[in-house]
Design an enzyme around this catalytic site. Structure first.
Site, PDB file in Angstrom:
ATOM      1  N   GLU A 203       0.859  -1.197   0.000  1.00  0.00           N
ATOM      2  CA  GLU A 203       0.000   0.000   0.000  1.00  0.00           C
ATOM      3  C   GLU A 203       0.890   1.241   0.000  1.00  0.00           C
ATOM      4  OE1 GLU A 203      -3.384   1.103  -0.038  1.00  0.00           O
ATOM      5  OE2 GLU A 203      -2.324   3.011   0.090  1.00  0.00           O
ATOM      6  N   ALA A 317     -22.506  -0.110  -5.205  1.00  0.00           N
ATOM      7  CA  ALA A 317     -23.720  -0.445  -5.951  1.00  0.00           C
ATOM      8  C   ALA A 317     -24.953   0.172  -5.294  1.00  0.00           C
ATOM      9  CB  ALA A 317     -23.870  -1.966  -6.027  1.00  0.00           C
ATOM     10  N   HIS A 446     -31.136 -10.679  22.759  1.00  0.00           N
ATOM     11  CA  HIS A 446     -30.050 -11.307  23.519  1.00  0.00           C
ATOM     12  C   HIS A 446     -30.186 -12.817  23.433  1.00  0.00           C
ATOM     13  CE1 HIS A 446     -27.106 -12.082  26.650  1.00  0.00           C
ATOM     14  NE2 HIS A 446     -27.968 -12.965  27.166  1.00  0.00           N
TER      15      HIS A 446
HETATM   16  P1  NAI Z   1      -9.594   2.147  -3.350  1.00  0.00           P
HETATM   17  O1  NAI Z   1      -9.500   3.501  -3.891  1.00  0.00           O
HETATM   18  O2  NAI Z   1     -10.569   1.832  -2.289  1.00  0.00           O
HETATM   19  O3  NAI Z   1      -8.172   1.676  -2.786  1.00  0.00           O
HETATM   20  C1  NAI Z   1      -7.025   1.705  -3.588  1.00  0.00           C
HETATM   21  C2  NAI Z   1      -5.820   1.679  -2.697  1.00  0.00           C
HETATM   22  O4  NAI Z   1      -4.664   1.539  -3.511  1.00  0.00           O
HETATM   23  C3  NAI Z   1      -5.646   2.949  -1.881  1.00  0.00           C
HETATM   24  O5  NAI Z   1      -5.402   2.596  -0.554  1.00  0.00           O
HETATM   25  C4  NAI Z   1      -4.435   3.611  -2.531  1.00  0.00           C
HETATM   26  O6  NAI Z   1      -3.656   4.351  -1.622  1.00  0.00           O
HETATM   27  C5  NAI Z   1      -3.648   2.416  -3.044  1.00  0.00           C
HETATM   28  N1  NAI Z   1      -2.771   2.693  -4.158  1.00  0.00           N
HETATM   29  C6  NAI Z   1      -2.989   3.483  -5.219  1.00  0.00           C
HETATM   30  N2  NAI Z   1      -1.925   3.455  -6.062  1.00  0.00           N
HETATM   31  C7  NAI Z   1      -1.020   2.614  -5.516  1.00  0.00           C
HETATM   32  C8  NAI Z   1       0.259   2.145  -5.904  1.00  0.00           C
HETATM   33  N3  NAI Z   1       0.809   2.534  -7.053  1.00  0.00           N
HETATM   34  N4  NAI Z   1       0.919   1.281  -5.080  1.00  0.00           N
HETATM   35  C9  NAI Z   1       0.361   0.879  -3.928  1.00  0.00           C
HETATM   36  N5  NAI Z   1      -0.835   1.292  -3.507  1.00  0.00           N
HETATM   37  C10 NAI Z   1      -1.539   2.129  -4.299  1.00  0.00           C
HETATM   38  O7  NAI Z   1      -9.811   1.209  -4.637  1.00  0.00           O
HETATM   39  P2  NAI Z   1     -10.181  -0.318  -4.796  1.00  0.00           P
HETATM   40  O8  NAI Z   1      -9.913  -1.089  -3.553  1.00  0.00           O
HETATM   41  O9  NAI Z   1      -9.528  -0.725  -6.048  1.00  0.00           O
HETATM   42  O10 NAI Z   1     -11.734  -0.252  -5.004  1.00  0.00           O
HETATM   43  C11 NAI Z   1     -12.304   0.521  -6.060  1.00  0.00           C
HETATM   44  C12 NAI Z   1     -13.618   1.090  -5.638  1.00  0.00           C
HETATM   45  O11 NAI Z   1     -14.593   0.083  -5.462  1.00  0.00           O
HETATM   46  C13 NAI Z   1     -13.517   1.854  -4.340  1.00  0.00           C
HETATM   47  O12 NAI Z   1     -14.285   3.012  -4.376  1.00  0.00           O
HETATM   48  C14 NAI Z   1     -14.077   0.889  -3.356  1.00  0.00           C
HETATM   49  O13 NAI Z   1     -14.581   1.511  -2.223  1.00  0.00           O
HETATM   50  C15 NAI Z   1     -15.132   0.185  -4.164  1.00  0.00           C
HETATM   51  N6  NAI Z   1     -15.340  -1.137  -3.628  1.00  0.00           N
HETATM   52  C16 NAI Z   1     -16.062  -1.293  -2.509  1.00  0.00           C
HETATM   53  C17 NAI Z   1     -16.210  -2.540  -1.959  1.00  0.00           C
HETATM   54  C18 NAI Z   1     -16.974  -2.673  -0.736  1.00  0.00           C
HETATM   55  O14 NAI Z   1     -17.442  -1.680  -0.211  1.00  0.00           O
HETATM   56  N7  NAI Z   1     -17.115  -3.887  -0.218  1.00  0.00           N
HETATM   57  C19 NAI Z   1     -15.623  -3.730  -2.535  1.00  0.00           C
HETATM   58  C20 NAI Z   1     -14.851  -3.442  -3.678  1.00  0.00           C
HETATM   59  C21 NAI Z   1     -14.730  -2.185  -4.181  1.00  0.00           C
END
Ligand code: NAI
Length: 467
Positions: A203, A317, A446
């Protein structure tokens, strides 16, 4: 002759698009949806649904491993990956069939092809075979979604995948690298680790799950460590060098390297507007490539709206569904109140699960609130002990009244067993702008996991039972 004019034309058949179509059709509007792939979109085919399906296989693996603690003696069995893939596909196919039937039942016209918006709400549909059709709508909704971002040097192919390819991997890799510690990264890392892969998460920022409350992130970090996931924060990847046996070596700035058989790139998603707009529509994009909308999801073109991942709002979604309802209500001349983006429910299904609504403690303080907080751990919760999952906590952040007591609930943050199914009470409290005293008056069954939310709120009244 096929109908070509509709009350509403929607480009994109994901949750935003099919949600708008179903809701509009249920309100009596004539609706067309243009979709080049399958209705259901990223969420159903390459996102939320298959991710949770894989996570459930991981949960079964954990249950089997801990069966002995419950007095159930099971022989260790191998993972049959073909069955895992088949089950995932069956769930997707059934849901796809369901959405398709709903659309058909409500007489929504689904046009198969790529939709491009022209002037005056003309939408050209080009099918896979090159066939063209032009349809028009009194209103048009752009709901074309998003695609995974890629990092230069980590284009998908060979051992490198994004969420678009992850759900088709043919085996569980011995070692995997997950780049990005957001929602997708954490769900995939958790799945892979529970299925037996050695996972390294890389990260760029100082912590994983940016946006989550610090106390929640800490629990996830500790739990991931126990699973054997190596979380490395504040690192940047420079490239990778594939080897002859199909794996690769990921190079980090500073000279470190990690060997693996699979690299998952989960560094966010970008809005998908490629080929969406002909010149002269009036629709404008923001600097970051989103369709620019006002607080009622109106673009700069008369009668054209945009919702879902193609606009700058939480990429969830359920947010797309809510935006769809808001727009359709506006089209119907009703008050289509917009979604309060700061207060939507978040649910991340890694193990341990994360769920929250409202401000984290640090964001509440940044917004200028004086706060009172309370935290209670699942370790002391009876149901958590019974199910053998005692990791995690519930944290409630309330506005501090002038006399020092806790007032309006600003945020509810949960990490632990099944918290994605427990958030609704907290979500209601935050969005109802309910106070601690009001919510503390309500009962929780509970024994239940949700008692922990009740206890946490009760303790903010200054008195408590178990807390
Ligand atoms: P995200 O934006 O949530 O997280 C991406 C992460 O990658 C961040 O922590 C960022 O700092 C890191 N990052 C960026 N460039 C990087 C690099 N070059 N090297 C290392 N780290 C790097 O995006 P994510 O997880 O891909 O999800 C995409 C979208 O889909 C988001 O908005 C997410 O909230 C949503 N989503 C939500 C879910 C849920 O609520 N269960 C499940 C899957 C996706």
């Amino acid at each position: 002759m096929e109908q070509t004019h509709f009350d509403l034309v929607v480009i994109g058949g994901g949750p935003g698009g099919y949600g708008a179509a179903l809701y509009a059709a249920s309100a009596g509007l004539s609706v067309a949806v243009v979709e080049r792939d399958k209705v259901g979109g990223t969420c159903l085919h390459r996102g939320c649904i298959p991710a949770k399906e894989f996570l459930e296989t991981a949960a079964v693996v954990r249950a089997v491993k801990s069966a002995g603690e419950f007095g159930v003696v099971v022989e260790p069995k191998a993972l049959d990956w073909n069955v895992v893939l088949q089950r995932k596909q069956q769930v997707i196919d059934r849901l796809f069939g369901g959405v398709s039937q709903l659309l058909k039942g409500r007489k929504v016209h689904v046009f198969a092809g790529t939709g491009t918006l022209g002037a005056n709400r003309n939408v050209t549909v080009v099918g896979a075979d090159g066939d063209r059709a032009t349809i028009t709508g009194d209103a048009v909704i752009l709901a074309s979604g998003s695609v995974p971002r890629v990092i230069p040097g980590f284009e998908p192919g060979g051992p490198v995948v994004t969420s678009d390819e992850f759900f088709d991997i043919t085996q569980v890799p011995y070692r995997s690298v997950v780049i990005g510690g957001g929602a997708i990264g954490c769900e995939f890392a958790s799945t892979l680790a529970d299925l037996g892969s050695q996972v390294t998460m890389l990260e760029a920022l100082p912590k994983i799950l940016p946006g989550c409350d610090e106390d929640v992130t800490r629990v996830v970090g500790q739990s991931f460590k126990k699973k054997g996931i190596e979380v490395r924060t504040g690192v940047s990847v420079e490239g990778h060098t594939p080897n002859a046996s199909g794996g690769t070596t990921v190079r980090l700035a500073g000279g470190d390297a990690v060997d693996c058989e699979l690299v998952v790139v989960s560094v966010g998603r970008r809005p998908l507007t490629d080929g969406l707009l002909e010149p002269g529509t009036g629709v404008q994009l923001t600097d970051r490539g989103h369709v620019d909308v006002d607080d009622r999801y109106r673009t700069h073109a008369e009668g054209v709206y945009a919702i879902g991942d193609v606009i700058d709002s939480p990429q969830l979604a359920h947010v797309a569904f809510a935006e769809a309802i808001s727009v359709v209500r506006s089209v119907l001349g009703e008050d289509g109140a917009p979604v309060a983006n700061d207060f939507v429910p978040w649910a991340i299904y890694c193990n341990p699960e994360v769920a929250f609504a409202g401000y984290s403690e640090s964001v509440a303080r940044e917004r200028g609130f004086e706060v009172v907080t309370s935290k209670h751990r699942f370790a002391a919760n009876s149901r958590a002990m019974i199910i053998g999952e005692t990791e995690g906590l519930v944290k409630v952040i309330a506005e501090r009244n002038a006399d020092g007591t806790a007032g309006r609930i600003l945020g509810v943050h949960m990490v632990g067993p099944w918290v994605t199914e427990q958030l609704s009470g907290g979500y209601l409290a935050v969005n109802w702008e309910a106070t601690v005293d009001e919510v503390a008056a309500f009962l929780q069954p509970h024994p239940s996991l949700s008692e922990l939310f009740g206890e946490t709120v009760l303790s903010l009244t200054g008195r408590s039972l178990h807390g």
